[in-house]
Design a protein around this motif. Sequence first.
Motif, PDB file in Angstrom:
ATOM      1  N   LEU A 160       0.831  -1.206   0.000  1.00 20.08           N
ATOM      2  CA  LEU A 160       0.000   0.000   0.000  1.00 20.08           C
ATOM      3  C   LEU A 160       0.866   1.257   0.000  1.00 20.08           C
ATOM      4  CD1 LEU A 160      -3.063   0.401  -0.016  1.00 20.08           C
ATOM      5  CD2 LEU A 160      -2.974   0.675   2.466  1.00 20.08           C
ATOM      6  N   GLN A 161       1.917   1.262   0.812  1.00 17.50           N
ATOM      7  CA  GLN A 161       2.803   2.418   0.896  1.00 17.50           C
ATOM      8  C   GLN A 161       3.552   2.636  -0.416  1.00 17.50           C
ATOM      9  OE1 GLN A 161       3.100   4.740   3.193  1.00 17.50           O
ATOM     10  NE2 GLN A 161       4.698   5.799   2.029  1.00 17.50           N
ATOM     11  N   ARG A 162       3.987   1.550  -1.022  1.00 18.17           N
ATOM     12  CA  ARG A 162       4.707   1.669  -2.296  1.00 18.17           C
ATOM     13  C   ARG A 162       3.792   2.240  -3.366  1.00 18.17           C
ATOM     14  NH1 ARG A 162       7.425  -3.289  -5.783  1.00 18.17           N
ATOM     15  NH2 ARG A 162       8.041  -2.036  -7.573  1.00 18.17           N
ATOM     16  N   GLU A 163       2.538   1.784  -3.405  1.00 16.29           N
ATOM     17  CA  GLU A 163       1.595   2.286  -4.395  1.00 16.29           C
ATOM     18  C   GLU A 163       1.318   3.769  -4.172  1.00 16.29           C
ATOM     19  OE1 GLU A 163      -0.735   2.114  -7.772  1.00 16.29           O
ATOM     20  OE2 GLU A 163       0.658   0.636  -6.951  1.00 16.29           O
ATOM     21  N   LEU A 164       1.206   4.160  -2.908  1.00 20.19           N
ATOM     22  CA  LEU A 164       0.977   5.573  -2.587  1.00 20.19           C
ATOM     23  C   LEU A 164       2.138   6.432  -3.075  1.00 20.19           C
ATOM     24  CD1 LEU A 164      -0.636   7.815  -1.201  1.00 20.19           C
ATOM     25  CD2 LEU A 164       0.499   7.206   0.954  1.00 20.19           C
ATOM     26  N   GLU A 165       3.353   5.959  -2.873  1.00 21.31           N
ATOM     27  CA  GLU A 165       4.538   6.717  -3.310  1.00 21.31           C
ATOM     28  C   GLU A 165       4.565   6.842  -4.832  1.00 21.31           C
ATOM     29  OE1 GLU A 165       7.762   4.550  -1.616  1.00 21.31           O
ATOM     30  OE2 GLU A 165       7.374   5.264   0.430  1.00 21.31           O
ATOM     31  N   VAL A 166       4.230   5.761  -5.530  1.00 20.52           N
ATOM     32  CA  VAL A 166       4.224   5.788  -6.999  1.00 20.52           C
ATOM     33  C   VAL A 166       3.153   6.743  -7.507  1.00 20.52           C
ATOM     34  CG1 VAL A 166       3.694   4.444  -9.067  1.00 20.52           C
ATOM     35  CG2 VAL A 166       5.196   3.490  -7.322  1.00 20.52           C
ATOM     36  N   GLN A 167       1.944   6.649  -6.982  1.00 19.99           N
ATOM     37  CA  GLN A 167       0.850   7.493  -7.442  1.00 19.99           C
ATOM     38  C   GLN A 167       1.086   8.966  -7.107  1.00 19.99           C
ATOM     39  OE1 GLN A 167      -1.244   6.620  -9.532  1.00 19.99           O
ATOM     40  NE2 GLN A 167      -1.105   4.377  -9.402  1.00 19.99           N
ATOM     41  N   THR A 168       1.725   9.222  -5.962  1.00 15.72           N
ATOM     42  CA  THR A 168       2.045  10.612  -5.586  1.00 15.72           C
ATOM     43  C   THR A 168       3.054  11.195  -6.555  1.00 15.72           C
ATOM     44  OG1 THR A 168       1.617  10.182  -3.237  1.00 15.72           O
ATOM     45  CG2 THR A 168       2.980  12.094  -3.768  1.00 15.72           C
ATOM     46  N   ALA A 169       4.129  10.459  -6.812  1.00 15.22           N
ATOM     47  CA  ALA A 169       5.160  10.943  -7.734  1.00 15.22           C
ATOM     48  C   ALA A 169       4.591  11.123  -9.140  1.00 15.22           C
ATOM     49  CB  ALA A 169       6.332   9.967  -7.763  1.00 15.22           C
ATOM     50  N   LYS A 170       3.748  10.188  -9.567  1.00 15.98           N
ATOM     51  CA  LYS A 170       3.155  10.264 -10.905  1.00 15.98           C
ATOM     52  C   LYS A 170       2.234  11.464 -11.033  1.00 15.98           C
ATOM     53  CE  LYS A 170       0.553   7.491 -14.249  1.00 15.98           C
ATOM     54  NZ  LYS A 170      -0.110   6.190 -14.493  1.00 15.98           N
ATOM     55  N   ALA A 171       1.388  11.696 -10.023  1.00 15.34           N
ATOM     56  CA  ALA A 171       0.451  12.822 -10.072  1.00 15.34           C
ATOM     57  C   ALA A 171       1.178  14.157 -10.065  1.00 15.34           C
ATOM     58  CB  ALA A 171      -0.510  12.742  -8.893  1.00 15.34           C
ATOM     59  N   LEU A 172       2.219  14.263  -9.258  1.00 14.58           N
ATOM     60  CA  LEU A 172       2.975  15.514  -9.178  1.00 14.58           C
ATOM     61  C   LEU A 172       3.722  15.792 -10.477  1.00 14.58           C
ATOM     62  CD1 LEU A 172       4.368  15.277  -5.527  1.00 14.58           C
ATOM     63  CD2 LEU A 172       2.558  16.788  -6.370  1.00 14.58           C
ATOM     64  N   GLU A 173       4.269  14.755 -11.095  1.00  8.78           N
ATOM     65  CA  GLU A 173       4.993  14.944 -12.362  1.00  8.78           C
ATOM     66  C   GLU A 173       4.036  15.333 -13.480  1.00  8.78           C
ATOM     67  OE1 GLU A 173       7.985  12.437 -15.273  1.00  8.78           O
ATOM     68  OE2 GLU A 173       8.284  12.534 -13.113  1.00  8.78           O
ATOM     69  N   GLU A 174       2.882  14.660 -13.530  1.00  9.29           N
ATOM     70  CA  GLU A 174       1.891  15.000 -14.548  1.00  9.29           C
ATOM     71  C   GLU A 174       1.419  16.438 -14.389  1.00  9.29           C
ATOM     72  OE1 GLU A 174      -0.138  10.545 -15.128  1.00  9.29           O
ATOM     73  OE2 GLU A 174      -1.119  12.077 -13.897  1.00  9.29           O
ATOM     74  N   ASN A 175       1.246  16.851 -13.150  1.00  6.48           N
ATOM     75  CA  ASN A 175       0.775  18.214 -12.898  1.00  6.48           C
ATOM     76  C   ASN A 175       1.833  19.243 -13.280  1.00  6.48           C
ATOM     77  OD1 ASN A 175      -1.475  19.787 -11.832  1.00  6.48           O
ATOM     78  ND2 ASN A 175      -0.073  20.406 -10.201  1.00  6.48           N
ATOM     79  N   ALA A 176       3.095  18.898 -13.024  1.00  6.75           N
ATOM     80  CA  ALA A 176       4.192  19.823 -13.312  1.00  6.75           C
ATOM     81  C   ALA A 176       4.347  20.061 -14.810  1.00  6.75           C
ATOM     82  CB  ALA A 176       5.493  19.288 -12.731  1.00  6.75           C
ATOM     83  N   THR A 177       3.962  19.084 -15.627  1.00  7.41           N
ATOM     84  CA  THR A 177       4.112  19.224 -17.078  1.00  7.41           C
ATOM     85  C   THR A 177       2.789  19.569 -17.772  1.00  7.41           C
ATOM     86  OG1 THR A 177       3.766  16.831 -17.330  1.00  7.41           O
ATOM     87  CG2 THR A 177       6.041  17.605 -17.125  1.00  7.41           C
TER      88      THR A 177
END
Length: 299
Positions: free
Chosen positions: A200-217
């Motif tokens: 669960l923690q690993r998935e949260l870290e992946v989804q957080t990083a993915k959402a932030l990167e998508e938002n940044a671009t």
Amino acid sequence: MAITAAMVKELRETTGAGMMDAKKALTETDGDMEAAIDWLRTKGLAKAAKKADRVAAEGLVGVAVDGGKGVAVELNSETDFVAKNADFQKLVSDIATAALTAADVEGLKVAEVNGKPVSEAINGAIAVIGENMTLRRMAKVEGDVVVSYVHNAAAPGMGKIGVLVALKGSDNGIGKQIAMHIAATAPASLDEASLDPAVLQRELEVQTAKALEENATSAKPKPEQVIHNNIIPGRMKKFLEENTLLNQKFVINPDLTVAQAAKDAGVEIIAYERIAVGEGIEKKEEDFAAEVAKTMAGA
């Protein structure tokens, strides 16, 4: 760390990512396979990896049920040909029956089948059939009623995938439907509470990083508060819906969750087990694709 063609090939097979993306992921993560998988997912270049897809061992899963108790055992062989052997199939059946009174694999090895310990029975079969065999694991569930299902059955009660479902209440046919659903979807856990916190923690870290990167671009970035309060929780909810049995859409009727389907049938799912032959054992490859070698040579 030197990135080899074998590493690129393994990452591609695990994630479905392109060759150059796989190579870049390994380079960025210094050859760490798990980190490379997360890197690819963060970039939207791969789906969640399932180690269970890397299947190598052959053999059979045998199931046995006695009232409110059910067991599943996995007996591995070197080739699929042996799994079709009548003597091997009888051995699997005998071991599954013996497992009903065993607490774990070690206890099963000393349990008796046909007047001798299971471990000796396996050694005898190895001598006769001429292939190495391994009693890899067993699983057990208990409930008011236990239902079993075997997918790709080689003989009654054994096949490539064995499923057990323990129910509270009286089964009216929903048990087999749920077992078939589990065979098809391979849920990670019964519910969120029983899901490995590390997953669960690993998935949260992946989804957080993915959402932030998508938002940044993004051409129209959203406030960070929206990312953390809406988008990430939404993606985690979807993850749980796809990976926990009770929250999955029931394959028989996708308008219902599995939990609701069970409730409508007057039962509660207490536990389940799913064993697929060879899951988690990596396949040994004798050579590598020419295109991979060519790409690495030109790097």
